[in-house]
Design an enzyme around this catalytic site. Structure first.
Site, PDB file in Angstrom:
ATOM      1  N   ASP A 114       0.802  -1.166  -0.171  1.00 26.30           N
ATOM      2  CA  ASP A 114      -0.044  -0.193  -0.014  1.00 26.30           C
ATOM      3  C   ASP A 114       0.820   1.304   0.058  1.00 26.30           C
ATOM      4  O   ASP A 114       0.427   2.209  -0.269  1.00 26.30           O
ATOM      5  CB  ASP A 114      -0.973  -0.013   1.326  1.00 26.30           C
ATOM      6  CG  ASP A 114      -0.286  -0.247   2.506  1.00 26.30           C
ATOM      7  OD1 ASP A 114       0.404  -1.148   2.553  1.00 26.30           O
ATOM      8  OD2 ASP A 114      -0.559   0.724   3.532  1.00 26.30           O
ATOM      9  N   ASP A 162       4.886   3.167   8.981  1.00 29.67           N
ATOM     10  CA  ASP A 162       4.168   2.064   9.957  1.00 29.67           C
ATOM     11  C   ASP A 162       5.111   1.529  10.991  1.00 29.67           C
ATOM     12  O   ASP A 162       6.202   1.073  10.627  1.00 29.67           O
ATOM     13  CB  ASP A 162       3.583   1.170   8.949  1.00 29.67           C
ATOM     14  CG  ASP A 162       2.571   1.486   8.091  1.00 29.67           C
ATOM     15  OD1 ASP A 162       2.212   2.595   7.971  1.00 29.67           O
ATOM     16  OD2 ASP A 162       2.299   0.596   7.332  1.00 29.67           O
ATOM     17  N   HIS A 179      -2.805   7.771   7.648  1.00 26.62           N
ATOM     18  CA  HIS A 179      -3.088   6.324   7.439  1.00 26.62           C
ATOM     19  C   HIS A 179      -4.212   5.850   8.307  1.00 26.62           C
ATOM     20  O   HIS A 179      -3.879   4.988   9.184  1.00 26.62           O
ATOM     21  CB  HIS A 179      -1.970   5.740   7.792  1.00 26.62           C
ATOM     22  CG  HIS A 179      -1.422   4.388   7.390  1.00 26.62           C
ATOM     23  ND1 HIS A 179      -2.033   3.373   7.974  1.00 26.62           N
ATOM     24  CD2 HIS A 179      -0.732   3.671   6.424  1.00 26.62           C
ATOM     25  CE1 HIS A 179      -1.580   2.214   7.772  1.00 26.62           C
ATOM     26  NE2 HIS A 179      -0.813   2.423   6.492  1.00 26.62           N
TER      27      HIS A 179
END
Ligand SMILES: [Zn+2]
Ligand SMILES: [Zn+2]
Length: 276
Positions: A65, A174, A238
């Site tokens: 992604d 992340d 996100h």
């Protein structure tokens, strides 16, 4: 001034209103794109940035992604430049082989365009620099530092700190809270952190979704990272699940339980400016 634009605030879940993960950082004449998720160039065009204007593309990790539109960035830059202008890509170890594989998949397209345009006589150039740690960019008064983050089993993953004019902005990517991210965040003016709402995800009895809990920071954890390191402004992006209209206060209060400073969130193209 360092200008942060949340180009894509979405996640792997396809959303009609949120592009995939991507953040634009502009400082001192430098245009840095962090990650290139779904629809990134459409959003970049909305703020007047084309692929040919990027100083560098910086990747936090190689999750699909975050790199969905890498092919679009490479090809659009190639066909809109009129002399060989390689795309600089800074990313974790493994980036070069992903780029090589992508260029291989683009081989038919590259051959069509070379055959069709007489003035296009070079391949799409990509210069990859793989880094986990240290100074990864230092030009025009803009310095970018990297440090390893913890998104295991996605490994390696990297966070970045952009410094310019006495200000600093951190792009976490992340990660769960970790020492590398803490180091980057020390005294930073802003921290852009990908987040999930652990409380909402826990309530959805779907194993595939429960799996994401152990390798992302919750809103609360991102706020704790910001507070622990004296960060000025916390910028959330996100959103998993997607941030719904009217739910901003709820997300905000989860972060504000742990962090006193300004908390920014919003839709794609939300802008945060740091410094005069
Ligand atoms: Zn990821
Ligand atoms: Zn992600």
């Amino acid at each position: 001034m360092i200008e942060i634009t949340l180009l894509g605030t979405g996640s792997p879940l396809v959303d009609p209103d949120r592009a995939g993960p991507a953040t634009l950082v502009r400082a001192g004449g430098t245009t840095l794109l962090f990650d290139c998720g779904r629809g990134v160039l459409m959003r970049a065009a909305a703020v007047g940035v084309q692929a040919n204007a990027l100083t560098a593309l910086v990747l936090t990790h190689l999750h699909s992604d975050h790199i969905t539109d890498l092919n679009d960035v490479i090809t659009s830059r190639w066909v809109t430049t009129f002399a060989p202008t390689p795309l600089r890509v800074i990313g974790p170890p493994g980036t070069a082989s992903v780029v090589d594989g992508l260029l291989a998949s683009l081989a038919p397209d590259i051959s069509y365009r070379l055959a069709h345009h007489d003035d296009l006589t070079w391949d799409p150039g990509v210069e990859v620099a793989e880094h986990l740690e240290g100074v990864v960019f230092d030009e025009d008064g803009v310095r970018v530092l990297a440090a390893p983050t913890d998104h295991r089993p996605v490994h390696p993953s990297v966070g970045f700190r952009v410094e310019h004019g006495g200000h600093a902005v951190v792009i976490a990517g992340d990660t769960v809270p970790c020492e590398g991210l803490d180091r980057l965040c020390q005294g930073a003016d802003a921290l852009v952190h990908t987040v999930i709402r652990a409380d909402l995800v826990e309530a959805i009895p779907l194993p595939r979704l429960q799996d994401i809990l152990d390798y992302h920071s919750s809103v609360e954890q991102a706020a704790q990272t910001a507070a622990r390191n004296g960060v000025g402004t916390l910028v959330l992006t996100h959103y998993v699940p997607p941030l719904l209209p009217g739910a901003e206060d709820e997300w905000h209060s989860k972060a504000a339980e742990h962090f006193d400073g300004p908390i920014e969130m919003g839709n794609d193209l939300h802008v945060v400016r740091i410094g005069p």
